[in-house]
Design a protein around this motif. Structure first.
Motif, PDB file in Angstrom:
ATOM      1  N   VAL A 209       0.838  -1.205   0.000  1.00 24.01           N
ATOM      2  CA  VAL A 209       0.000   0.000   0.000  1.00 24.01           C
ATOM      3  C   VAL A 209       0.867   1.247   0.000  1.00 24.01           C
ATOM      4  CG1 VAL A 209      -1.627   1.343   1.384  1.00 24.01           C
ATOM      5  CG2 VAL A 209      -1.998  -1.113   1.059  1.00 24.01           C
ATOM      6  N   ALA A 210       1.925   1.242   0.813  1.00 23.66           N
ATOM      7  CA  ALA A 210       2.823   2.402   0.850  1.00 23.66           C
ATOM      8  C   ALA A 210       3.504   2.613  -0.505  1.00 23.66           C
ATOM      9  CB  ALA A 210       3.868   2.209   1.947  1.00 23.66           C
ATOM     10  N   ALA A 211       3.893   1.529  -1.168  1.00 25.20           N
ATOM     11  CA  ALA A 211       4.534   1.649  -2.486  1.00 25.20           C
ATOM     12  C   ALA A 211       3.576   2.241  -3.512  1.00 25.20           C
ATOM     13  CB  ALA A 211       5.032   0.282  -2.951  1.00 25.20           C
ATOM     14  N   ILE A 212       2.311   1.847  -3.451  1.00 23.15           N
ATOM     15  CA  ILE A 212       1.311   2.392  -4.375  1.00 23.15           C
ATOM     16  C   ILE A 212       1.119   3.882  -4.110  1.00 23.15           C
ATOM     17  CG2 ILE A 212      -1.139   2.339  -4.973  1.00 23.15           C
ATOM     18  CD1 ILE A 212      -1.034  -0.699  -4.460  1.00 23.15           C
ATOM     19  N   GLN A 213       1.049   4.246  -2.856  1.00 25.70           N
ATOM     20  CA  GLN A 213       0.880   5.663  -2.521  1.00 25.70           C
ATOM     21  C   GLN A 213       2.078   6.486  -2.986  1.00 25.70           C
ATOM     22  OE1 GLN A 213       0.216   5.167   1.684  1.00 25.70           O
ATOM     23  NE2 GLN A 213      -2.010   5.103   1.467  1.00 25.70           N
ATOM     24  N   ASP A 214       3.286   5.920  -2.834  1.00 26.56           N
ATOM     25  CA  ASP A 214       4.490   6.630  -3.303  1.00 26.56           C
ATOM     26  C   ASP A 214       4.470   6.772  -4.820  1.00 26.56           C
ATOM     27  OD1 ASP A 214       5.345   6.796  -0.702  1.00 26.56           O
ATOM     28  OD2 ASP A 214       6.730   5.099  -0.833  1.00 26.56           O
ATOM     29  N   ALA A 215       4.043   5.712  -5.514  1.00 28.24           N
ATOM     30  CA  ALA A 215       3.992   5.772  -6.980  1.00 28.24           C
ATOM     31  C   ALA A 215       2.989   6.818  -7.441  1.00 28.24           C
ATOM     32  CB  ALA A 215       3.625   4.395  -7.545  1.00 28.24           C
ATOM     33  N   HIS A 216       1.857   6.918  -6.739  1.00 29.50           N
ATOM     34  CA  HIS A 216       0.865   7.928  -7.104  1.00 29.50           C
ATOM     35  C   HIS A 216       1.408   9.331  -6.846  1.00 29.50           C
ATOM     36  CE1 HIS A 216      -2.672  10.536  -6.093  1.00 29.50           C
ATOM     37  NE2 HIS A 216      -3.011  10.115  -7.294  1.00 29.50           N
ATOM     38  N   ALA A 217       2.074   9.500  -5.713  1.00 28.72           N
ATOM     39  CA  ALA A 217       2.636  10.818  -5.402  1.00 28.72           C
ATOM     40  C   ALA A 217       3.669  11.220  -6.449  1.00 28.72           C
ATOM     41  CB  ALA A 217       3.259  10.802  -4.008  1.00 28.72           C
ATOM     42  N   MET A 218       4.464  10.272  -6.901  1.00 33.28           N
ATOM     43  CA  MET A 218       5.461  10.568  -7.930  1.00 33.28           C
ATOM     44  C   MET A 218       4.800  10.916  -9.262  1.00 33.28           C
ATOM     45  SD  MET A 218       8.521   8.069  -9.296  1.00 33.28           S
ATOM     46  CE  MET A 218       8.911   7.664  -7.587  1.00 33.28           C
ATOM     47  N   ALA A 219       3.757  10.176  -9.625  1.00 35.07           N
ATOM     48  CA  ALA A 219       3.075  10.434 -10.889  1.00 35.07           C
ATOM     49  C   ALA A 219       2.309  11.752 -10.860  1.00 35.07           C
ATOM     50  CB  ALA A 219       2.117   9.287 -11.201  1.00 35.07           C
ATOM     51  N   ARG A 220       1.774  12.105  -9.707  1.00 31.33           N
ATOM     52  CA  ARG A 220       0.969  13.322  -9.592  1.00 31.33           C
ATOM     53  C   ARG A 220       1.829  14.571  -9.497  1.00 31.33           C
ATOM     54  NH1 ARG A 220      -1.866  13.883  -4.033  1.00 31.33           N
ATOM     55  NH2 ARG A 220       0.248  14.545  -3.611  1.00 31.33           N
ATOM     56  N   GLY A 221       2.989  14.429  -8.815  1.00 33.66           N
ATOM     57  CA  GLY A 221       3.829  15.599  -8.616  1.00 33.66           C
ATOM     58  C   GLY A 221       3.146  16.597  -7.695  1.00 33.66           C
ATOM     59  N   ALA A 222       3.231  17.869  -8.054  1.00 33.10           N
ATOM     60  CA  ALA A 222       2.621  18.910  -7.231  1.00 33.10           C
ATOM     61  C   ALA A 222       1.180  19.198  -7.635  1.00 33.10           C
ATOM     62  CB  ALA A 222       3.445  20.191  -7.331  1.00 33.10           C
ATOM     63  N   ALA A 223       0.698  18.540  -8.686  1.00 36.26           N
ATOM     64  CA  ALA A 223      -0.665  18.791  -9.169  1.00 36.26           C
ATOM     65  C   ALA A 223      -1.686  18.124  -8.244  1.00 36.26           C
ATOM     66  CB  ALA A 223      -0.810  18.267 -10.592  1.00 36.26           C
ATOM     67  N   PRO A 224      -2.932  18.619  -8.261  1.00 32.48           N
ATOM     68  CA  PRO A 224      -3.971  17.998  -7.431  1.00 32.48           C
ATOM     69  C   PRO A 224      -4.372  16.639  -7.992  1.00 32.48           C
ATOM     70  CG  PRO A 224      -4.915  19.726  -8.800  1.00 32.48           C
ATOM     71  CD  PRO A 224      -3.428  19.804  -8.987  1.00 32.48           C
ATOM     72  N   GLY A 225      -4.918  15.802  -7.139  1.00 34.32           N
ATOM     73  CA  GLY A 225      -5.371  14.479  -7.561  1.00 34.32           C
ATOM     74  C   GLY A 225      -5.552  13.563  -6.368  1.00 34.32           C
ATOM     75  N   ASP A 226      -6.437  12.616  -6.506  1.00 34.84           N
ATOM     76  CA  ASP A 226      -6.756  11.709  -5.403  1.00 34.84           C
ATOM     77  C   ASP A 226      -6.519  10.266  -5.822  1.00 34.84           C
ATOM     78  OD1 ASP A 226      -7.683  13.788  -3.680  1.00 34.84           O
ATOM     79  OD2 ASP A 226      -9.535  13.850  -4.855  1.00 34.84           O
ATOM     80  N   LEU A 227      -6.121   9.460  -4.847  1.00 35.70           N
ATOM     81  CA  LEU A 227      -5.953   8.021  -5.029  1.00 35.70           C
ATOM     82  C   LEU A 227      -6.891   7.307  -4.058  1.00 35.70           C
ATOM     83  CD1 LEU A 227      -4.505   5.376  -5.922  1.00 35.70           C
ATOM     84  CD2 LEU A 227      -2.851   5.822  -4.085  1.00 35.70           C
ATOM     85  N   GLU A 228      -7.691   6.404  -4.591  1.00 36.05           N
ATOM     86  CA  GLU A 228      -8.582   5.588  -3.760  1.00 36.05           C
ATOM     87  C   GLU A 228      -8.141   4.133  -3.869  1.00 36.05           C
ATOM     88  OE1 GLU A 228     -13.398   4.878  -3.136  1.00 36.05           O
ATOM     89  OE2 GLU A 228     -12.639   5.973  -4.877  1.00 36.05           O
ATOM     90  N   LEU A 229      -7.898   3.512  -2.709  1.00 37.45           N
ATOM     91  CA  LEU A 229      -7.438   2.130  -2.648  1.00 37.45           C
ATOM     92  C   LEU A 229      -8.500   1.265  -1.999  1.00 37.45           C
ATOM     93  CD1 LEU A 229      -3.695   2.291  -1.556  1.00 37.45           C
ATOM     94  CD2 LEU A 229      -4.588   0.898  -3.388  1.00 37.45           C
ATOM     95  N   SER A 230      -8.726   0.088  -2.560  1.00 42.50           N
ATOM     96  CA  SER A 230      -9.679  -0.843  -1.972  1.00 42.50           C
ATOM     97  C   SER A 230      -9.145  -2.261  -2.129  1.00 42.50           C
ATOM     98  CB  SER A 230     -11.051  -0.701  -2.654  1.00 42.50           C
ATOM     99  OG  SER A 230     -12.037  -1.409  -1.948  1.00 42.50           O
ATOM    100  N   GLY A 231      -9.733  -3.179  -1.373  1.00 46.60           N
ATOM    101  CA  GLY A 231      -9.288  -4.555  -1.390  1.00 46.60           C
ATOM    102  C   GLY A 231      -8.773  -4.985  -0.034  1.00 46.60           C
ATOM    103  N   PRO A 232      -8.536  -6.292   0.173  1.00 46.01           N
ATOM    104  CA  PRO A 232      -8.114  -6.798   1.489  1.00 46.01           C
ATOM    105  C   PRO A 232      -6.874  -6.116   2.042  1.00 46.01           C
ATOM    106  CG  PRO A 232      -8.733  -8.615   0.055  1.00 46.01           C
ATOM    107  CD  PRO A 232      -8.755  -7.382  -0.791  1.00 46.01           C
ATOM    108  N   GLY A 233      -5.866  -5.890   1.206  1.00 47.79           N
ATOM    109  CA  GLY A 233      -4.655  -5.256   1.693  1.00 47.79           C
ATOM    110  C   GLY A 233      -4.897  -3.841   2.170  1.00 47.79           C
ATOM    111  N   ALA A 234      -5.699  -3.080   1.402  1.00 49.20           N
ATOM    112  CA  ALA A 234      -6.022  -1.721   1.812  1.00 49.20           C
ATOM    113  C   ALA A 234      -6.846  -1.720   3.086  1.00 49.20           C
ATOM    114  CB  ALA A 234      -6.779  -1.011   0.683  1.00 49.20           C
ATOM    115  N   PHE A 235      -7.767  -2.679   3.194  1.00 47.76           N
ATOM    116  CA  PHE A 235      -8.568  -2.768   4.414  1.00 47.76           C
ATOM    117  C   PHE A 235      -7.697  -3.124   5.612  1.00 47.76           C
ATOM    118  CE2 PHE A 235     -12.495  -4.044   1.734  1.00 47.76           C
ATOM    119  CZ  PHE A 235     -12.703  -2.722   1.412  1.00 47.76           C
TER     120      PHE A 235
END
Length: 785
Positions: A209-235
């Motif tokens: 989950v942390a790796a996914i969040q880091d990848a999203h932060a890198m892809a988004r940069g300083a621009a606005p945007g949201d990431l929604e995670l679901s599934g057993p691992g996220a829960f």
């Protein structure tokens, strides 16, 4: 012993605990695999459920939704995240619709395309077929798809690779915008990610989950945007964060409240510190025993439940502190207290011994942890704590306030027939309250908020994820037989899809045909000379050079001579995850799974399964039967524990009346707690049962100490003081747990809090002797003190 020596002894004790604790922190590792806390599966459904819970792809799947920007920006972010995660060893595959299916076929498998595809089942690879395909490629090159087609042409003029990619697409794939998946509204980019960490590997899931969040932060940069995670691992990550937050504030309030209560009760700053030493020793000894006996197989739930259950040991030093009196050595007080304390500890430990024979690894660990911890705390209270206590300067029995409380208690009527009436009323509520008695649905025990579960269902629907309740299974002696049997189901399942009984299905044979079918297709491939002649004929009137498709000829020849593919030949490829999730191999054979999407007619699918030698499994029913089996084992252990506990008290007290006076409050409290929970409409779970064990242990101690006080007014007052402090401490801790948003903690907290109240009141009414009479009171005698 001088004050300096007592201080040195306390500091030495603390230093030893810190040293052992440091060793444990380096040695002890926790398992989050819930399967160790479940009984051995007895049916195919239960076995499949347990295997899939921990290792199946469903437990490792994470659903991602990107939003907060325009569609083109979201698509670019989806591509960037997919590229980052695909290169991360913590993930098995990442899918976002880009080149869907093509990436699943690595270069080394592309010669096998005619063995994996169904094209040759109905169409020979002859000159007419090749000519039609080559003419179509000329049109493709002049279309917008030319850039995609051109690199494939030299080795694949029939575009069999693309046919396979399309065949492997989900039947209900999301819509594609800017070459990636989007939801129906076109406002969220969707991705599917499978972790390599098992579903019940909380650390691995947290890292993913942390790796996914880091990848999203890198892809988004300083621009606005949201990431929604679901599934057993996220829960699991959400549950862990919530538990940590709640444990933080509950622990803080508990600690402050307990320290203030001990300061108020004993008016000494040393008491809270010294009283914590037996409890800390109990916890560390319990953990050390688990390391020595179970190594690295210690379950996190064992620790959580164990520390809850050994909460009773905090009562041991409190009883000792309250029995102190001016002019007497602490050793004198502890010697007088020891027979009663030892009886309670022995009875509780003997009761927990029954869990060693439950057949459940987690319960065996819980039994070892609790028995060692209780015994350690008792021995520390008896043989170490008296050496550290300052001689008492006052006797709590001289407290005017305590005497007034006791006088009011003595004016209470002693129950006789009212106890029988209360027990019958409780039994009536338990037996006749409408509604289910037991809660078998594991889904209702989840601490995940309902909105998150609903959102997870929406995302799964958007992505066309399969139904998680029903699955078809085909049992066979080996993987090849299982693949062949599942292939036999495809015509009937296709008919059900056409009739609308279900939307789609998926099976391992869809990605990896059986070896027998591959050989049939292999034999249908023309020889090298025949294929070259057919190709030359197809190219006669074509602008392509005669040598343009040499790679194609080489691929077909390699496919004709190569050994057919088996499940393990897919290791290291994206196909491996799909096949492994739907083809389970074990020592006893192999099971091919057929997942179902949009199932509407369960009976029709069941008929197809029966006719094809398969089984339609209801995973919800399997989970409920597993819970019921588990509960049966715990109830059997509790029944035996109750008998052993009663026998232990009988042997210690050597009197039927005294034994009854000790056991009656505990037994009646159990009935009353169950009746209250039933009256409130609470469906009982395994956590309520474990909580009843703790409540019974507390009740046994309260009754034993009241019985130990006999008819001496001063001893009764000291016992009242100790039980008041113990019950208030326990009530504080478990009342806060009852306020938790986590169902497990709430069940434990509410059950034990009720047990403390009922045990305290009933022990006062039943177990105390009339003061100053010198006689042993009969709890069933209706008199006034």
């Amino acid at each position: 012993m001088s004050a300096r020596a007592r201080l040195a002894g306390a500091l030495g004790w603390m230093a030893l605990l810190l040293a052992v604790g440091a060793w444990l922190s380096q040695t002890l590792s926790f398992s989050g695999d819930l399967r160790r806390f479940l009984p051995d599966p007895r049916t195919p459904e239960q076995k499949l459920l347990i295997d899939e819970l921990g290792e199946g792809p469903g437990a490792r799947l994470l659903l991602l939704a990107l939003s907060g920007a325009d569609a083109e920006t979201l698509a670019a972010r989806s591509q960037a995240i997919a590229a980052t995660l695909s290169a991360d060893a913590r993930f098995g595959f990442v899918a976002n619709g880009a080149n869907a299916g093509l990436d699943a076929i690595p270069e080394r498998l592309r010669p096998y395309r005619y063995l994996l595809s169904s094209t040759l089942d109905t169409q020979p690879l002859d000159a007419d077929f090749l000519q039609a395909e080559i003419e179509q490629r000329l049109q493709d090159l002049g279309s917008p798809a030319g850039d995609l087609v051109e690199p494939l042409l030299p080795s694949d003029p029939t575009l069999e690779t693309l046919r396979l990619a399309e065949a492997w697409l989900p039947a209900r794939a999301p819509q594609t915008l800017h070459e990636v998946w989007f939801d129906r509204g076109g406002t969220q980019a969707l991705l599917l990610v499978e972790t390599r960490a098992a579903g019940f590997d909380p650390d691995g899931q947290r890292e993913a989950v942390a790796a996914i969040q880091d990848a999203h932060a890198m892809a988004r940069g300083a621009a606005p945007g949201d990431l929604e995670l679901s599934g057993p691992g996220a829960f699991a990550d959400e549950i862990g964060s919530r538990t940590a937050r709640e444990a933080g504030w509950i622990g803080t309030v508990d600690s402050i409240g307990l320290v203030l209560l001990l300061l108020l009760a004993y008016r000494s700053w040393k008491i809270p510190l010294l009283g914590a030493l037996p409890l800390a020793s109990a916890g560390i000894a319990g953990l050390a025993s688990l390391v020595l006996l179970f190594g690295d197989r210690v379950h996190g739930i064992t620790i959580a439940f164990g520390f809850t259950l050994i909460g009773v040991v905090q009562d041991y030093p409190i009883h000792f502190f309250s029995q102190q009196r001016a002019g007497l050595s602490p050793w004198h007080s502890v010697r007088a207290l020891w027979p009663t304390l030892a009886t309670g500890v022995a009875a509780t430990c003997i009761a927990y011994l029954t869990f060693l024979f439950s057949g459940v690894d987690g319960l065996r660990q819980l039994a070892v942890f609790t028995i060692v911890a209780l015994a350690t705390a008792a021995l520390c209270t008896r043989f170490l704590l008296p050496a550290l206590i300052d001689p008492a300067r006052r006797d709590v029995a001289t407290s005017p306030r305590l005497r007034r409380i006791w006088e009011r208690i003595e004016r209470l009527p002693r129950p006789r027939w009212s106890l029988l009436a209360l027990a019958l009323l409780a039994l009536a509520v338990i037996a006749w309250r409408p509604g289910p008695f037991w809660q078998n649905d594991l889904a209702k025990l989840t601490p995940v908020p309902a909105p998150l579960l609903e959102r997870d269902a929406q995302l799964r629907d958007e992505l066309g994820a399969p139904d998680v309740r029903y699955v078809l299974t085909v049992q066979a002696a080996d993987a090849e037989s299982a693949l062949q049997a599942s292939e036999g189901l495809r015509p009937a399942l296709d008919a059900l899809v056409a009739d609308g009984a279900l939307d789609a299905y998926d099976m391992a044979a869809r990605y990896l045909p059986s070896a027998a079918l591959q050989r049939v297709r292999q034999q249908a491939l023309p020889g090298a000379e025949s294929l070259r002649t057919a190709l030359e004929s197809a190219l006669a009137d074509s602008p392509f050079r005669s040598d343009a498709f040499e790679e194609f000829l080489d691929d077909v020849e390699r496919a004709r001579a190569a050994p057919v593919l088996g499940p393990h030949d897919l290791d290291g490829t994206p196909l491996a995850s799909s096949v492994q999730g739907l083809l389970v191999e074990g020592e006893a054979g192999a099971t091919a799974l057929v997942s179902l999407s949009g199932l509407r007619d369960v009976e029709a699918v069941a008929r197809v399964a029966d006719e094809g030698g398969a089984r339609l499994l209801d995973m919800k029913q399997a989970s409920e039967s597993l819970v019921a089996d588990y509960r049966g084992r715990i109830l059997a252990a509790l029944g035996l524990a109750a008998l052993l506990l009663a026998a232990t008290v009988w042997i210690a007290l050597r009197s039927p009346r005294r034994t009854l006076r000790v056991l009656l409050p505990m037994a009646l409290t159990t009935l009353l707690v169950l009746a209250v929970l039933r009256a409130l409409g609470v469906e009982l779970t395994l956590f309520h049962l474990i909580s009843l064990i703790l409540a019974a242990g507390l009740g046994l101690d309260y009754a034993l100490f009241f019985e130990h006080a006999g008819d001496s007014r001063d001893d009764q007052l000291r016992t009242l003081h100790a039980v008041l402090v113990c019950s208030l401490m326990t009530l504080l801790v478990f009342s806060l747990l009852a306020l938790s948003s986590i169902p497990v903690l709430r069940a434990i907290g509410s059950t034990v809090a009720l047990g403390v109240l009922f045990n305290f009141v009933l022990s006062l009414l039943v177990s105390r002797a009339p003061a100053g009479t010198g006689a042993v009171a009969d709890p069933m005698t209706e008199t006034r003190a």
